[in-house]
Design an enzyme around this catalytic site. Structure first.
Site, PDB file in Angstrom:
ATOM      1  CE  LYS A  30     -53.232  67.559 -47.889  1.00  0.00           C
ATOM      2  NZ  LYS A  30     -53.272  66.142 -47.481  1.00  0.00           N
ATOM      3  CG  ASP A  32     -58.526  62.080 -44.339  1.00  0.00           C
ATOM      4  OD1 ASP A  32     -57.304  61.881 -44.183  1.00  0.00           O
ATOM      5  OD2 ASP A  32     -59.329  62.157 -43.406  1.00  0.00           O
ATOM      6  CD  GLU A 174     -56.180  65.811 -45.255  1.00  0.00           C
ATOM      7  OE1 GLU A 174     -55.124  65.964 -44.609  1.00  0.00           O
ATOM      8  OE2 GLU A 174     -56.362  64.869 -46.023  1.00  0.00           O
TER       9      GLU A 174
END
Length: 324
Positions: A30, A32, A174
């Site tokens: 994931k 950022d 993240e």
């Protein structure tokens, strides 16, 4: 024939797949960054934010993608990120670029803080919509569709969610996103077939009020009162943020918020955990991002830290689902 306009599919918070389920899921980092859909038609590139805003002019380096796809007409899904001098993803670096439109300033920032788009999905190729096709197929076609380039990547996918979650924690990333390999693309919807697991709570919020500090000539923000839409068009109060601002951000926010001043409280009810003497209400038009230790049982942000305005989002894009 023009390309259809899509809204991005969104992930829900959820547990990572384990055991026998792991072979039916894709596990991805994931990033950022800033979600974007990229439309390519005859070499011409348009970049749209999650909320549908045209942000092509802010990221001129992504126009090179027009010559890198092996099709005439394509819609790609991805995350725009910026990397800091240490090679790590830098949200603050990307934030410098989000709202800039003036060509001279854009060109300067593109040299100093170049953007990269992490491509993870393809929704349309030539005359064919792929949204009903399984993610496994869409991902395979993406790999054969995009030639390598300086400002885009097709990141690797994995199958061991726990291992990737731990690796992203060590690297300061993240978190992860897990996607069912058989899942179709559901434009504009959050779906449990895509789940996100984050190392910290990151939330999109709407500013409904602020507390000023300093003289009128040198006014700055000392705190922001935050809310999220409740699903019925009202703004639900979720807490305040008082830290994480640079001096420049405090001054810039004060200028923006003075222009949005209102006499009425925009929240449903009275914020009960914040003294209201001296608070100024504003029209809830600005979206920001905060990082917090957690959401409490009464749905408040605990120990929130300001990360910046989200110029790519409108209040309507901030759903009642907490976080992003």
């Amino acid at each position: 024939m023009t390309l259809p306009v899509y809204r991005p599919m969104l992930a829900q918070p959820g547990p990572p797949p384990t055991g026998g389920d792991s072979g039916t899921w894709s596990v991805e980092v994931k990033w950022d960054g800033m979600r974007a859909l990229i439309y390519i038609d005859g070499g011409r590139v348009r970049v749209r934010s999650r909320g549908g805003l045209d942000i092509t002019g802010s990221f001129p380096e992504l126009r090179e993608l027009g010559g890198a796809v092996r099709a005439e007409r394509v819609v790609l899904d991805g995350e725009i990120v910026a990397f800091g001098p240490d090679g790590r993803v830098s949200f603050s670096g990307l934030q410098e670029r989000m709202h800039v439109r003036r060509p001279v300033r854009v060109a300067e920032l593109a040299r100093r803080v170049p953007a990269t788009v992490m491509l993870f999905d393809v929704l349309h190729i030539d005359a064919e919509s792929l949204v009903r096709r399984p993610y496994r197929e869409r991902r395979e076609r993406l790999h054969g569709l995009v030639a390598p380039g300086r400002h885009w990547q097709v990141p690797e996918v994995f199958s061991d969610a726990e291992a990737v979650l731990e690796a992203t924690r060590r690297l300061g990333l993240e978190g992860i996103v897990c996607k069912q390999l058989a899942s179709p693309y559901r434009p504009g919807r959050r779906s449990p077939t895509w789940t996100k697991i984050k190392h910290a709570q990151v939330a999109d919020v709407v500013i409904g009020g602020w507390r000023p500090a300093g003289s009128p000539a040198r006014q700055r923000v000392s705190a922001l009162l935050l809310g999220v839409p409740d699903g019925s068009g009202r703004l639900r109060y979720v807490g305040t943020v008082k830290t994480g601002f640079t001096d420049a951000a405090r001054r810039d926010l004060a200028v923006r918020l003075r222009a949005l001043g209102e006499s009425r409280n925009p929240f449903t009810g009275r914020p009960e955990d914040e003294p209201l003497h001296g608070v100024r209400w504003v029209s809830p038009e600005l979206v920001g991002e905060v990082r917090a230790l957690e959401w409490t049982a009464n749905r408040r942000l605990r120990l929130a830290i300001w990360r910046g305005l989200r110029h790519d989002l409108r209040p309507v894009d901030v759903g009642p689902t907490l976080g992003r």
